[in-house]
Design an enzyme around this catalytic site. Structure first.
Site, PDB file in Angstrom:
ATOM      1  N   THR A 142       0.847  -1.196   0.000  1.00  0.00           N
ATOM      2  CA  THR A 142       0.000   0.000   0.000  1.00  0.00           C
ATOM      3  C   THR A 142       0.881   1.243   0.000  1.00  0.00           C
ATOM      4  O   THR A 142       1.864   1.305   0.722  1.00  0.00           O
ATOM      5  CB  THR A 142      -0.952   0.068   1.212  1.00  0.00           C
ATOM      6  OG1 THR A 142      -1.492   1.395   1.287  1.00  0.00           O
ATOM      7  CG2 THR A 142      -0.250  -0.210   2.531  1.00  0.00           C
ATOM      8  N   ASP A 144      -0.108   3.868   1.191  1.00  0.00           N
ATOM      9  CA  ASP A 144      -0.508   4.613   2.396  1.00  0.00           C
ATOM     10  C   ASP A 144       0.359   4.315   3.613  1.00  0.00           C
ATOM     11  O   ASP A 144       0.359   5.073   4.577  1.00  0.00           O
ATOM     12  CB  ASP A 144      -1.973   4.308   2.737  1.00  0.00           C
ATOM     13  CG  ASP A 144      -2.921   4.881   1.709  1.00  0.00           C
ATOM     14  OD1 ASP A 144      -2.537   5.845   1.021  1.00  0.00           O
ATOM     15  OD2 ASP A 144      -4.048   4.365   1.582  1.00  0.00           O
ATOM     16  N   MET A 188      -2.398  11.621  -1.473  1.00  0.00           N
ATOM     17  CA  MET A 188      -3.302  10.557  -1.059  1.00  0.00           C
ATOM     18  C   MET A 188      -3.040  10.196   0.406  1.00  0.00           C
ATOM     19  O   MET A 188      -2.048  10.598   1.005  1.00  0.00           O
ATOM     20  CB  MET A 188      -3.118   9.336  -1.955  1.00  0.00           C
ATOM     21  CG  MET A 188      -3.773   9.489  -3.316  1.00  0.00           C
ATOM     22  SD  MET A 188      -3.587   7.964  -4.292  1.00  0.00           S
ATOM     23  CE  MET A 188      -4.643   8.346  -5.715  1.00  0.00           C
TER      24      MET A 188
END
Lengths: 413, 413
Positions: A142, A144, A188
């Protein structure tokens, strides 16, 4: 004890620049293994299993598989498909078991983030509950960086390098006129601020944002305006980085201030975007400054030309280690990275129970955020800098990227 | 006949990835020249002359000057300053003459696009009219590629490479789910579609937009909707590239459909942006498709990590050639590129009168647009592919860009 049988590898969740590098790691190790009799790739993650759409990876050219290391996104296709709890509805699980039996699948590797580890965990537990012997391993992925149980997550380093480099380039551009401007970049990161924090790496090079706001601190529009006005008056310019997911003390996303009907996806997540545009307009009205909002959008997760070589290599390594561990008898785990003690950056593998990783978010440490809530401390740079090192061996052909071209031959029984 | 004296170099207009490469070309040739006694860089273009803010380039480290080749934007600062006609108001011209005399400036090099060539032309003509001997040369620069008199413009190749590569990467990402999406990317180019056309280079690699709309063809919202719907039904996905400056048959910008009070700059240009967002929303409402709008924004002009090596080299070469020509006695011209006849790409220098280039736009040839107005013919690829070749020798330091660090020592008389 040796377990012989086929393996399935699936890619799930949002793309990254290096998810295919993990695929390469899995495929290479699995193809070379004596225990794995057939290597299958699922079309669109778990959906490919449910729909019996599985590619026969042995049919692919090795040269093309190697190109996966620098081909962004998910070459097999991805999905955002949430399995119901088996206790509520076991239809999907019965179907997965049917497919596993059909191809004698004894190894299941699933590459993704929090939601994908939830899928992986549920399948693992179901197979245990029905006594079907299958080794299930999660491979982390990911941008993130919010996956629990791993020091960092493949995909993050490349996205961080993209953001830091792009901020440095935008800084050159944004300060070019003597008339001044307020530039707001949006990164993001729905709930975790890791990616937005990467903008601070540019600041530490003297060419990054003046102000950085993460979702870990409640966003206050009035304080933001005061921060911007102060920098604007001091420098005649202001460069801001925000996370798409910043939200106020009442839990309202700033992106929603300007946008009313944001729909949620199958996991209950809302598609973000628009916070920078909203804030740029607000600053323009308040200060009369020229403003510009820039969303890094998809390129921060698929701009593989700007991937981190360290990240690419670690992603491939994680894939290979998942196969190695499963062949050695491990199951129900996710491969993860930890830092060896001592000087310098020395990553090493560890295994984390899937139960622990599924649906647990690893947030950005609040102690790495400056007291005023608008900056990142240097402790983060010490953590992140090793992860963005090195430039990838990107394959160029005639001035443009040369991505892997897979044949994607559907397997027959 | 030899003309001895100082030179001033200025950068003007919007940044590109390679404008500093031209600066390097000018500086290196000027510093090595026996005729040029002092090399001065204007802070923020012509404003630096008017404000007597001139940097002494001889004070800079040669190593840092070399790093200019891969440092995006305008290291000396830029401006958008329009000189009035000297017949209306000659205040600025008198001031420029005063500064020229103060430093014995006999060479003036100005790097920019259409508006900057207008400035350059006006100064050249004024100096002639007052009998002040000064050789004035324009150095072309614009990502828009709309400068008249040159085959192509330094800055365009890098922006084109950025757009084509990014489209290929976005293609990987946008098609990853089996649920389908309509993705609309917005490229710069206020009046000329050159940059947006570069998206077609990705399409020719099998990984680019299905539909491409340039400002050279009147945009029809209903036809656009029908085009998107057709592709969407056929493929379950649709990838669109538009120019920020697309406008309808009545001359209304599509960006203005959703945005009312767009202000014009000093040259009467309106700041564009928002056309993709508007169209994405419209498609979402009409087709119920998941849509995403992506603006390449500043990175298409400052993403030097993705510059074209050919472009970087040509930009430096144009700078050097401007100096060489001026020393040889040329004045009142812009250096330009033409292609030598015969096989392969062989660029050569030509000189174009400033009068001819100033304020004349070189639009995208309508015969290179497909009959349906939504695609680009291969003739464009034959033109553009040579310009995006090669990757730059980007200087990385510890995982991040290493840009030129200039001392910017203000010159004393």
């Amino acid at each position: 004890m040796e377990l012989r049988g086929a393996c399935i590898f699936g890619q799930s969740g949002g793309p990254t620049s290096v998810i295919n590098a993990s695929a390469y790691g899995v495929f290479k190790a699995a193809l070379e293994s004596g225990s794995i009799t057939r290597v299958l790739g699922a079309a669109h993650g778990i959906k490919g299993v449910l729909n019996d759409r599985l590619y026969d990876i042995a049919q692919e050219d090795l040269k093309e598989l190697e190109l996966l290391k620098n081909t962004p996104s998910s070459a097999l296709g991805s999905c955002r498909y949430k399995l119901k709890d088996a206790s509520v509805d076991d239809t999907d699980y019965k179907r997965i078991l049917e497919i596993f039996k059909k191809y004698d699948v004894r190894y299941f590797f699933y590459n993704g983030g929090n939601d994908s580890m939830d899928t992986c965990n549920k399948i693992s537990k179901y197979m245990q509950s029905v006594g079907y012997e299958c080794r299930v391993m999660g491979v982390p992925k990911t941008i993130d960086n919010d996956l629990y149980g791993t020091d960092h997550c493949p995909g993050f380093g490349s996205a961080a390098k993209y953001i830091a480099t792009s901020c440095m380039e935008i800084y050159q551009d944004a300060y070019v006129y003597d008339t001044g401007a307020v530039t707001i970049v949006e990164c993001m990161g729905r709930n975790a601020g890791w990616l937005t924090a990467a903008a601070s790496l540019a600041t530490m090079q003297g060419a990054g944002p003046d102000l950085i706001y993460l979702p870990e601190v409640a966003f206050d529009l009035e304080k933001f305006m005061a921060d911007v006005e102060r920098i604007w008056k001091e420098k005649g310019n202001c460069f801001v980085a925000i996370s798409e997911g910043i939200l106020d003390k009442d839990g309202v996303f700033i992106a929603e201030y300007g946008q009313k009907d944001v729909k949620a996806d199958a996991f209950g997540h809302k598609q973000m975007g628009g916070a920078a545009a909203y804030l740029a307009q607000a600053v323009k009205e308040r200060l009369g400054a020229k403003t510009r909002a820039i969303e890094f959008s998809l390129l921060q997760r698929c701009g593989a030309h700007l991937a981190s070589k360290t990240d690419v290599e670690e992603a491939a390594w994680m894939g290979a280690e998942a196969v190695k561990a499963a062949i050695a008898g491990e199951t129900d785990k996710m491969v993860a990275i930890e830092r060896a003690e001592g000087e310098g950056y020395k990553p090493q593998v560890k295994l984390v129970p899937l139960t622990a990783t599924a649906n647990t978010e690893h947030k950005f440490p609040v102690e790495w955020i400056t007291e005023d809530g608008a900056g990142i401390k240097e402790a983060f740079a010490a953590y992140a800098m090793p992860l963005i090192q090195g430039e990838p061996d990107y394959a160029w052909e005639n001035g443009l990227p040369r991505f892997a071209k897979l044949k994607k031959v559907l397997v027959k029984e």
